[in-house]
Design a protein around this motif. Sequence first.
Motif, PDB file in Angstrom:
ATOM      1  N   THR A  83       0.839  -1.204   0.000  1.00 51.26           N
ATOM      2  CA  THR A  83       0.000   0.000   0.000  1.00 51.26           C
ATOM      3  C   THR A  83       0.871   1.249   0.000  1.00 51.26           C
ATOM      4  OG1 THR A  83      -1.761  -1.181   1.161  1.00 51.26           O
ATOM      5  CG2 THR A  83      -1.845   1.222   1.233  1.00 51.26           C
TER       6      THR A  83
ATOM      7  N   VAL B 200      -0.500   6.121  -8.284  1.00 49.17           N
ATOM      8  CA  VAL B 200      -1.519   5.657  -9.235  1.00 49.17           C
ATOM      9  C   VAL B 200      -2.767   5.270  -8.438  1.00 49.17           C
ATOM     10  CG1 VAL B 200      -2.066   3.954 -11.009  1.00 49.17           C
ATOM     11  CG2 VAL B 200       0.269   4.852 -10.827  1.00 49.17           C
ATOM     12  N   ALA B 201      -3.837   6.019  -8.644  1.00 47.57           N
ATOM     13  CA  ALA B 201      -5.043   5.860  -7.833  1.00 47.57           C
ATOM     14  C   ALA B 201      -5.557   4.420  -7.812  1.00 47.57           C
ATOM     15  CB  ALA B 201      -6.135   6.810  -8.321  1.00 47.57           C
ATOM     16  N   ASP B 202      -5.642   3.775  -8.974  1.00 44.53           N
ATOM     17  CA  ASP B 202      -6.159   2.401  -9.023  1.00 44.53           C
ATOM     18  C   ASP B 202      -5.305   1.447  -8.192  1.00 44.53           C
ATOM     19  OD1 ASP B 202      -8.206   3.226 -10.671  1.00 44.53           O
ATOM     20  OD2 ASP B 202      -7.339   2.383 -12.502  1.00 44.53           O
ATOM     21  N   LYS B 203      -4.003   1.616  -8.226  1.00 42.79           N
ATOM     22  CA  LYS B 203      -3.107   0.754  -7.440  1.00 42.79           C
ATOM     23  C   LYS B 203      -3.288   1.013  -5.948  1.00 42.79           C
ATOM     24  CE  LYS B 203       1.178   0.139  -8.813  1.00 42.79           C
ATOM     25  NZ  LYS B 203       2.538   0.414  -9.356  1.00 42.79           N
TER      26      LYS B 203
ATOM     27  N   VAL C 239      -6.006   2.066  -4.421  1.00 39.02           N
ATOM     28  CA  VAL C 239      -7.288   1.471  -4.020  1.00 39.02           C
ATOM     29  C   VAL C 239      -7.157  -0.042  -3.924  1.00 39.02           C
ATOM     30  CG1 VAL C 239      -9.679   1.070  -4.753  1.00 39.02           C
ATOM     31  CG2 VAL C 239      -8.687   3.374  -4.884  1.00 39.02           C
ATOM     32  N   TYR C 240      -6.542  -0.667  -4.922  1.00 38.56           N
ATOM     33  CA  TYR C 240      -6.376  -2.121  -4.948  1.00 38.56           C
ATOM     34  C   TYR C 240      -5.590  -2.604  -3.725  1.00 38.56           C
ATOM     35  CZ  TYR C 240      -5.197  -6.771  -6.660  1.00 38.56           C
ATOM     36  OH  TYR C 240      -5.050  -8.128  -6.792  1.00 38.56           O
TER      37      TYR C 240
END
Length: 104
Positions: free
Chosen positions: A47, A55-58, A60-61
Amino acid sequence: MSDVLQQLAEVLEQRKQAEPDSSYVAKLYAKGLDAILKKIGEEATETVMAAKDGVADKIVYETADLWFHTLVLLAHQGLTPDLVLRELERRFGLSGLDEKARRS
């Protein structure tokens, strides 16, 4: 508690009774607390790395992975997400400095 957290908490409870080879979570439970804690440490690091990448998607994931494994820990310890939500609610509206001072 949100429906997703409630549903996930119920599944995690069910996995306590499952055979270790039947699911990822059942296998984690069978390995014990140290394995769960190690996984949380790995997910926390991932995290942080995702946040550094920006990178927003990373982000969140990886945060979802971290939250998931933290929920596994709570269930393993006989605790529920609702207890954490209540603690957050208790802190809501408190200055972070005031809350920290109360711990001393």
